[in-house]
Write a protein that holds these residues in place. Structure first.
Motif, PDB file in Angstrom:
ATOM      1  N   GLU A 199     -30.384  32.663  -6.335  1.00 27.80           N
ATOM      2  CA  GLU A 199     -28.943  32.838  -6.125  1.00 27.80           C
ATOM      3  C   GLU A 199     -28.620  34.318  -6.184  1.00 27.80           C
ATOM      4  N   VAL A 200     -27.642  34.753  -5.423  1.00 31.41           N
ATOM      5  CA  VAL A 200     -27.249  36.167  -5.469  1.00 31.41           C
ATOM      6  C   VAL A 200     -26.608  36.463  -6.824  1.00 31.41           C
ATOM      7  N   ASP A 201     -27.021  37.552  -7.451  1.00 30.48           N
ATOM      8  CA  ASP A 201     -26.411  37.985  -8.719  1.00 30.48           C
ATOM      9  C   ASP A 201     -26.482  39.500  -8.807  1.00 30.48           C
ATOM     10  N   GLU A 202     -25.984  40.047  -9.919  1.00 27.74           N
ATOM     11  CA  GLU A 202     -26.014  41.506 -10.093  1.00 27.74           C
ATOM     12  C   GLU A 202     -27.008  41.824 -11.196  1.00 27.74           C
ATOM     13  N   ALA A 203     -28.113  42.487 -10.848  1.00 31.11           N
ATOM     14  CA  ALA A 203     -29.161  42.868 -11.805  1.00 31.11           C
ATOM     15  C   ALA A 203     -29.623  41.690 -12.666  1.00 31.11           C
ATOM     16  N   GLY A 204     -29.711  40.520 -12.049  1.00 27.32           N
ATOM     17  CA  GLY A 204     -30.265  39.356 -12.756  1.00 27.32           C
ATOM     18  C   GLY A 204     -31.781  39.463 -12.791  1.00 27.32           C
ATOM     19  N   PRO A 205     -32.427  38.727 -13.697  1.00 25.36           N
ATOM     20  CA  PRO A 205     -33.884  38.841 -13.794  1.00 25.36           C
ATOM     21  C   PRO A 205     -34.583  38.319 -12.540  1.00 25.36           C
ATOM     22  N   ARG A 206     -35.655  39.005 -12.146  1.00 25.18           N
ATOM     23  CA  ARG A 206     -36.540  38.557 -11.070  1.00 25.18           C
ATOM     24  C   ARG A 206     -37.970  38.846 -11.527  1.00 25.18           C
ATOM     25  N   ILE A 207     -38.859  37.947 -11.242  1.00 29.47           N
ATOM     26  CA  ILE A 207     -40.302  38.043 -11.498  1.00 29.47           C
ATOM     27  C   ILE A 207     -40.668  38.794 -12.787  1.00 29.47           C
ATOM     28  N   GLU A 208     -40.130  38.296 -13.900  1.00 36.73           N
ATOM     29  CA  GLU A 208     -40.457  38.888 -15.204  1.00 36.73           C
ATOM     30  C   GLU A 208     -41.661  38.155 -15.787  1.00 36.73           C
ATOM     31  N   ASP A 209     -42.812  38.324 -15.173  1.00 40.86           N
ATOM     32  CA  ASP A 209     -44.021  37.623 -15.635  1.00 40.86           C
ATOM     33  C   ASP A 209     -44.357  38.035 -17.076  1.00 40.86           C
ATOM     34  N   THR A 210     -44.673  37.015 -17.892  1.00 40.36           N
ATOM     35  CA  THR A 210     -45.129  37.276 -19.255  1.00 40.36           C
ATOM     36  C   THR A 210     -46.647  37.212 -19.250  1.00 40.36           C
ATOM     37  N   TYR A 211     -47.279  38.260 -19.749  1.00 45.65           N
ATOM     38  CA  TYR A 211     -48.734  38.356 -19.665  1.00 45.65           C
ATOM     39  C   TYR A 211     -49.408  37.941 -20.956  1.00 45.65           C
ATOM     40  N   GLY A 212     -50.597  37.355 -20.793  1.00 45.67           N
ATOM     41  CA  GLY A 212     -51.430  36.994 -21.928  1.00 45.67           C
ATOM     42  C   GLY A 212     -52.662  37.879 -22.002  1.00 45.67           C
TER      43      GLY A 212
END
Ligand code: AHR
Length: 504
Positions: free
Chosen positions: A307-320
């Protein structure tokens, strides 16, 4: 399993370019807004940039930063991001479907880079824009004074030119997802003309032509050939992009990502050299590996359009922990091609597939992948030694048989320190004998390892517990050898001291 790594102090592939430890800031998700920039944050500096993030960027040891995209740049009007912040337009960014407020633009980013001693590498939009806008941006950034764009920069409060030394001619123009995607012939012609104009504005700049956006692109090889045929005179570098992920629980193939990257680099180097040979040219176009990392891209693609947003999170992969071992393995490959890969950018720097994460108005922290990157950036100095690795291979589904142990080594002529970086890609321990040929036997200073099976839950609370643990190498069994047993699925750093070249 027994393995041998031969290191010869006098056999190297040249000096490691510090720009190998670059990164990437794109207007994507929360990389810029609430990533590097958050004016209301308790640690924000006078320019609105987060102090906690700047401290982590310095600790990471990054030397260069690419900006402002990525896919974002292919729809970007750079003029939106200059001048009084209140006058800047809000635009719909088509690449990531977000509202771009333009509160951070060219001057803000370049000021941040300069204050943090980072070499800027800017990209121009060759998707929806062209030659004139690219030349204008170089004039805005690099011309001292006395022209329309340079005087405008001065009126915006920046008297001195920014002196941006490196420019990317668009981004991933071979990709059907790219705004303005085009054929290799069209892109090659456009890159040649835009590059010519940009170098007429500032003949000191260096230019990166777009290569393939991954090794699996159907046009791989043909693309590089056509582009360089046309843009040969202006291209100083050809770009490479590659992201790796674990598919369907196939750890063995994922752990062999460094071998896959190695094959990709060899393919690009051979293609570039074939163009040079056909042209009877002695010019050596180098590689800018300006996007590389672990990215669980299939998950992002499965999620569909955001969805269109303002500075919303995108692809914040959590690494192991496994991801950290793979990142270490990829760094080994980059060091082993240090003669050809002169620039590399870990994509990206903050929040978006990044070693640094933040909470808006809250803390900033290191992901697991921070550790191998910071270690190599801090220790890989001087020359990249040629290593010869022998031992049983490991079978993988995606990449066939690959060396079970990967190794890279560097030698700092100032201190005589030799760093050896080792991955064990196998599910069993690997006993490695380092056979050193040098001026005197090496004295081991330290040895530490990141182990993939320390994988805990992939949340940010787990990350602080993750880190290096000591390993105990032995000297021998023969003179000039060191023996170390690498845990399964691990990445090891061994520091040893020989004689400095200076003063001997
Ligand atoms: O780094 C994320 C994206 O990956 C970049 O915008 C693009 O160049 C690549 O496909």
């Amino acid at each position: 399993m027994a393995h041998e790594v031969v290191l010869d102090e006098d056999h190297d592939r040249g000096t490691i370019d510090p720009r190998l430890f670059g990164s990437f800031v794109e207007h994507l998700g929360r990389c810029v807004y609430t990533g590097i920039y958050e004016p209301g944050h308790p640690t924000a500096d006078a320019h609105g940039f987060r102090g906690d993030v700047q401290a982590l960027v310095r600790e990471l040891g990054v030397t260069l930063v690419r900006y402002p995209g990525g896919n974002f740049v292919s729809g970007y009007r750079w003029e939106d991001g200059i001048g009084p912040s209140g006058d800047r337009p809000r635009r719909l960014d088509l690449a990531w479907r977000s509202i771009e407020t333009n509160q951070v633009g060219t001057d803000e980013f370049l000021g941040w880079a300069q204050r943090n001693a980072l070499i800027p590498m800017m990209a121009v939009n060759l998707g929806t824009r062209g030659i004139q806008e690219a030349a204008d941006l170089v004039e805005y950034c690099n011309t001292p004074a006395g022209t329309h764009w340079s005087d405008l920069r001065r009126r915006h409060g920046r008297a001195e030119p920014h002196g941006v030394p490196l420019w990317c001619l668009g981004n991933e123009m071979d990709g059907p997802w790219q705004t303005g995607h085009m054929s290799s012939e069209r892109y090659g012609d456009l890159a040649a003309q835009a590059g010519k104009a940009m170098k007429l504005v500032d003949p000191t700049i260096e230019l990166v032509a777009c290569g393939s956006s991954s090794h699996t692109m159907p046009t791989f090889g043909y693309w590089e050939t056509d582009v360089l045929d046309r843009a040969w005179d202006v291209a100083d570098y050809i770009s490479m992009h590659a992201y790796y992920e674990e598919h369907d629980g196939d750890r063995r193939s994922f752990l062999a990502s460094g071998a896959a990257m190695d094959e990709f680099i060899r393919g690009v180097a051979a293609t570039v050299d074939a163009v040079a040979a056909r042209k009877h040219s002695r010019k050596r176009v180098a590689i800018s590996f300006d996007e590389w990392n672990v990215w669980y891209q299939s998950r992002y693609e499965a999620a569909g359009l955001p969805e269109v947003d303002e500075a919303g999170p995108r692809i914040e992969d959590t690494y192991g922990a496994l991801d950290a071992v793979v990142v270490g393995d990829l760094l080994i490959t980059l060091l082993n091609h240090a003669d050809r890969v002169r620039i590399a950018c870990l994509a990206q720097l903050v929040n978006v597939i990044a070693p640094i994460r933040t909470l808006p108005a809250g803390e900033a922290w290191r992901q697991t992948t921070f550790h191998p990157i910071a270690t190599v950036a801090a220790t890989a100095r001087g020359r990249s030694l040629v290593t010869r690795v022998t031992g049983p291979p490991v079978a993988t589904r995606r990449h066939g048989d690959v060396p079970a142990v990967a190794a890279a080594a560097t030698r700092d002529p100032e201190t005589g320190r030799i760093m050896t970086y080792l991955t064990n890609r196998a599910a069993e321990p690997a006993t490695v004998t380092l056979r050193h040929r040098g001026r005197r036997p090496l004295a081991v200073e330290s040895c530490q390892v990141l182990v993939a099976d320390s994988d805990g839950p992939r949340d940010r609370r787990a990350a602080p517990a993750f880190g290096f643990v000591p390993l105990d190498p032995a000297t021998g069994p023969e003179p000039g050898t060191i023996t170390v047993t690498l845990p399964p699925e691990s990445w090891t750093v061994l520091a040893a001291l020989g004689l400095p070249t200076r003063g001997t």
